[in-house]
Design a protein around this motif. Structure first.
Motif, PDB file in Angstrom:
ATOM      1  N   GLN A  46       0.878  -1.208   0.192  1.00  0.00           N
ATOM      2  CA  GLN A  46       0.024  -0.039  -0.155  1.00  0.00           C
ATOM      3  C   GLN A  46       0.934   1.223   0.032  1.00  0.00           C
ATOM      4  O   GLN A  46       1.823   1.184   0.620  1.00  0.00           O
ATOM      5  N   ASP A  47       0.458   2.223  -0.750  1.00  0.00           N
ATOM      6  CA  ASP A  47       1.139   3.381  -0.704  1.00  0.00           C
ATOM      7  C   ASP A  47       0.870   4.102   0.519  1.00  0.00           C
ATOM      8  O   ASP A  47      -0.266   3.858   1.548  1.00  0.00           O
ATOM      9  N   THR A  48       1.513   5.075   0.927  1.00  0.00           N
ATOM     10  CA  THR A  48       1.393   5.926   2.212  1.00  0.00           C
ATOM     11  C   THR A  48      -0.246   6.614   1.889  1.00  0.00           C
ATOM     12  O   THR A  48      -0.586   6.893   1.045  1.00  0.00           O
ATOM     13  N   LYS A  54      -1.508  13.720   9.735  1.00  0.00           N
ATOM     14  CA  LYS A  54      -2.792  14.549  10.289  1.00  0.00           C
ATOM     15  C   LYS A  54      -3.663  13.434  10.902  1.00  0.00           C
ATOM     16  O   LYS A  54      -4.375  13.884  11.664  1.00  0.00           O
ATOM     17  N   LEU A  55      -3.726  12.135  10.648  1.00  0.00           N
ATOM     18  CA  LEU A  55      -4.572  11.374  10.969  1.00  0.00           C
ATOM     19  C   LEU A  55      -4.340  10.563  12.354  1.00  0.00           C
ATOM     20  O   LEU A  55      -3.176  10.412  12.700  1.00  0.00           O
ATOM     21  N   LEU A  56      -5.284  10.621  13.090  1.00  0.00           N
ATOM     22  CA  LEU A  56      -5.214   9.819  14.600  1.00  0.00           C
ATOM     23  C   LEU A  56      -4.665   8.438  14.504  1.00  0.00           C
ATOM     24  O   LEU A  56      -4.083   7.982  15.284  1.00  0.00           O
ATOM     25  N   ASN A  57      -5.369   7.820  13.478  1.00  0.00           N
ATOM     26  CA  ASN A  57      -5.281   6.101  13.194  1.00  0.00           C
ATOM     27  C   ASN A  57      -5.218   5.904  11.641  1.00  0.00           C
ATOM     28  O   ASN A  57      -5.959   6.697  10.894  1.00  0.00           O
ATOM     29  N   TYR A  58      -4.246   5.291  11.370  1.00  0.00           N
ATOM     30  CA  TYR A  58      -4.094   4.610   9.852  1.00  0.00           C
ATOM     31  C   TYR A  58      -3.484   3.208   9.896  1.00  0.00           C
ATOM     32  O   TYR A  58      -2.893   2.877  10.824  1.00  0.00           O
ATOM     33  N   SER A  59      -3.674   2.639   8.770  1.00  0.00           N
ATOM     34  CA  SER A  59      -3.061   1.135   8.444  1.00  0.00           C
ATOM     35  C   SER A  59      -2.533   1.126   7.209  1.00  0.00           C
ATOM     36  O   SER A  59      -2.962   1.891   6.304  1.00  0.00           O
ATOM     37  N   LEU A  60      -1.345   0.419   7.181  1.00  0.00           N
ATOM     38  CA  LEU A  60      -0.900   0.043   5.714  1.00  0.00           C
ATOM     39  C   LEU A  60      -1.032  -1.481   5.593  1.00  0.00           C
ATOM     40  O   LEU A  60      -0.365  -2.384   6.441  1.00  0.00           O
ATOM     41  N   TYR A  61      -1.427  -1.779   4.360  1.00  0.00           N
ATOM     42  CA  TYR A  61      -1.523  -3.096   4.022  1.00  0.00           C
ATOM     43  C   TYR A  61      -0.267  -3.511   3.096  1.00  0.00           C
ATOM     44  O   TYR A  61       0.048  -2.916   2.316  1.00  0.00           O
ATOM     45  N   HIS A  62      -0.065  -4.783   3.289  1.00  0.00           N
ATOM     46  CA  HIS A  62       1.106  -5.581   2.398  1.00  0.00           C
ATOM     47  C   HIS A  62       0.412  -7.098   2.018  1.00  0.00           C
ATOM     48  O   HIS A  62       0.244  -7.841   2.800  1.00  0.00           O
ATOM     49  N   PHE A  63       0.248  -7.136   0.801  1.00  0.00           N
ATOM     50  CA  PHE A  63      -0.454  -8.618   0.438  1.00  0.00           C
ATOM     51  C   PHE A  63       0.660  -9.363  -0.469  1.00  0.00           C
ATOM     52  O   PHE A  63       1.576  -8.684  -1.049  1.00  0.00           O
ATOM     53  N   ARG A  64       0.542 -10.601  -0.147  1.00  0.00           N
ATOM     54  CA  ARG A  64       1.278 -11.399  -1.012  1.00  0.00           C
ATOM     55  C   ARG A  64       0.122 -12.373  -1.623  1.00  0.00           C
ATOM     56  O   ARG A  64      -0.479 -13.170  -0.919  1.00  0.00           O
ATOM     57  N   PHE A  65       0.039 -12.627  -3.068  1.00  0.00           N
ATOM     58  CA  PHE A  65      -0.851 -13.717  -3.500  1.00  0.00           C
ATOM     59  C   PHE A  65      -0.035 -14.728  -4.008  1.00  0.00           C
ATOM     60  O   PHE A  65       0.913 -14.113  -4.973  1.00  0.00           O
ATOM     61  N   SER A  66      -0.374 -15.850  -3.770  1.00  0.00           N
ATOM     62  CA  SER A  66       0.280 -17.010  -4.493  1.00  0.00           C
ATOM     63  C   SER A  66      -0.650 -18.089  -5.129  1.00  0.00           C
ATOM     64  O   SER A  66      -1.252 -18.529  -4.184  1.00  0.00           O
ATOM     65  N   CYS A  67      -0.726 -18.207  -6.287  1.00  0.00           N
ATOM     66  CA  CYS A  67      -2.043 -18.844  -6.993  1.00  0.00           C
ATOM     67  C   CYS A  67      -3.204 -18.668  -6.316  1.00  0.00           C
ATOM     68  O   CYS A  67      -3.819 -17.288  -6.180  1.00  0.00           O
ATOM     69  N   PRO A 158     -10.084   4.703   0.067  1.00  0.00           N
ATOM     70  CA  PRO A 158      -9.470   3.923  -0.782  1.00  0.00           C
ATOM     71  C   PRO A 158      -8.169   4.042  -0.691  1.00  0.00           C
ATOM     72  O   PRO A 158      -7.479   5.054  -0.097  1.00  0.00           O
ATOM     73  N   PHE A 159      -7.300   2.812  -1.157  1.00  0.00           N
ATOM     74  CA  PHE A 159      -5.760   3.203  -1.228  1.00  0.00           C
ATOM     75  C   PHE A 159      -5.255   2.414  -2.521  1.00  0.00           C
ATOM     76  O   PHE A 159      -5.955   1.556  -2.895  1.00  0.00           O
ATOM     77  N   ASN A 160      -3.881   2.963  -2.928  1.00  0.00           N
ATOM     78  CA  ASN A 160      -3.291   2.309  -4.195  1.00  0.00           C
ATOM     79  C   ASN A 160      -2.370   1.074  -3.426  1.00  0.00           C
ATOM     80  O   ASN A 160      -1.697   1.531  -2.619  1.00  0.00           O
ATOM     81  N   GLY A 161      -2.419   0.119  -3.978  1.00  0.00           N
ATOM     82  CA  GLY A 161      -1.424  -0.974  -3.886  1.00  0.00           C
ATOM     83  C   GLY A 161      -0.525  -0.882  -5.115  1.00  0.00           C
ATOM     84  O   GLY A 161      -1.011  -1.118  -6.188  1.00  0.00           O
ATOM     85  N   ARG A 162       0.865  -1.158  -4.731  1.00  0.00           N
ATOM     86  CA  ARG A 162       1.846  -1.142  -5.640  1.00  0.00           C
ATOM     87  C   ARG A 162       2.414  -2.511  -6.011  1.00  0.00           C
ATOM     88  O   ARG A 162       2.829  -2.716  -4.773  1.00  0.00           O
ATOM     89  N   LEU A 163       2.684  -2.882  -7.041  1.00  0.00           N
ATOM     90  CA  LEU A 163       3.402  -4.120  -7.187  1.00  0.00           C
ATOM     91  C   LEU A 163       4.829  -4.054  -6.863  1.00  0.00           C
ATOM     92  O   LEU A 163       5.451  -3.332  -7.582  1.00  0.00           O
ATOM     93  N   ILE A 164       5.365  -4.809  -5.970  1.00  0.00           N
ATOM     94  CA  ILE A 164       6.740  -4.588  -5.536  1.00  0.00           C
ATOM     95  C   ILE A 164       7.520  -5.853  -5.941  1.00  0.00           C
ATOM     96  O   ILE A 164       8.560  -5.780  -6.170  1.00  0.00           O
ATOM     97  N   LYS A 165       6.802  -7.027  -6.210  1.00  0.00           N
ATOM     98  CA  LYS A 165       7.434  -8.289  -6.820  1.00  0.00           C
ATOM     99  C   LYS A 165       6.392  -9.071  -7.599  1.00  0.00           C
ATOM    100  O   LYS A 165       5.448  -9.525  -6.993  1.00  0.00           O
ATOM    101  N   ARG A 166       6.434  -9.409  -8.682  1.00  0.00           N
ATOM    102  CA  ARG A 166       5.699 -10.126  -9.636  1.00  0.00           C
ATOM    103  C   ARG A 166       6.217 -11.644  -9.227  1.00  0.00           C
ATOM    104  O   ARG A 166       7.421 -11.923  -9.239  1.00  0.00           O
ATOM    105  N   SER A 167       5.031 -12.608  -9.310  1.00  0.00           N
ATOM    106  CA  SER A 167       5.364 -14.019  -9.181  1.00  0.00           C
ATOM    107  C   SER A 167       4.442 -14.873 -10.297  1.00  0.00           C
ATOM    108  O   SER A 167       3.436 -13.979 -10.563  1.00  0.00           O
TER     109      SER A 167
END
Length: 174
Positions: A46-48, A54-67, A158-167
């Motif tokens: 996830q992008d920043t 300025k936010l009190l709370n936020y979260s950042l996602y990291h996904f890994r999809f395999s098959c 909403p948030f943007n997810g950037r591909l950091i490693k293709r498999s």
């Protein structure tokens, strides 16, 4: 009377068995992973978050999809501990992890699994944060081959997810 009942019961059982063999609901689960969605295979970060300082709370996602499987880590940041003990919330930062299978239908991504530890071992009940079932649904909008916009159903941001490693999916036995 009992003989008639036995005949009817036997006939009903045979009919049910034959019908079950013809229905897809009665097939065994496959012994191999499914290929999943080719466009999702790999790691996505996830992008920043806009205005995150300025936010009190936020979260950042990291996904890994395999098959057809996923592993997600969610890093939380909070200026308030949200009622968790200080031993759980380290300087307002903590992470949760989940793994399971996903399904994409059109623009909807459904993740179903269980909360786990960072090393993929299943998380026991109790302790810090959530355990048990993990269910999350996103609406996806592809922006480029390496950027997908995620719209969580549990949030309005909403948030943007950037591909950091293709498999590539190489199905493994289950």
């Amino acid at each position: 009377m009992q003989k008639t009942f036995r005949r009817y019961f036997l006939g009903f059982t045979l009919l049910l068995t034959a019908n079950c063999l013809l229905q897809t609901a009665c097939k065994f689960n496959p012994n191999m992973q499914k290929p999943g969605e080719a466009a999702l295979q790999g790691e996505w970060q996830q992008d920043t978050v806009a205005l995150q300082k300025k936010l009190l709370n936020y979260s950042l996602y990291h996904f890994r999809f395999s098959c057809d499987s996923f592993f997600v880590s969610v890093n939380y940041h909070s200026k308030a501990n949200g009622g968790y003990p200080d031993s759980c919330v380290k300087n307002g930062q903590w992470a949760e992890y989940a793994k399971g299978v996903y399904r994409q239908m059109h623009d909807t991504l459904q993740l179903k699994g269980l909360f786990c530890n960072a090393d993929f071992s299943y998380k026991n009940e109790g302790g810090c944060f959530r355990s048990g079932n993990y269910n999350e649904v996103f609406t996806l909008r592809k922006k480029t081959d390496s950027v997908i916009q995620f719209f969580p159903t549990t949030s309005v941001i909403p948030f943007n997810g950037r591909l950091i490693k293709r498999s590539t999916c190489i199905p493994k036995p289950l």
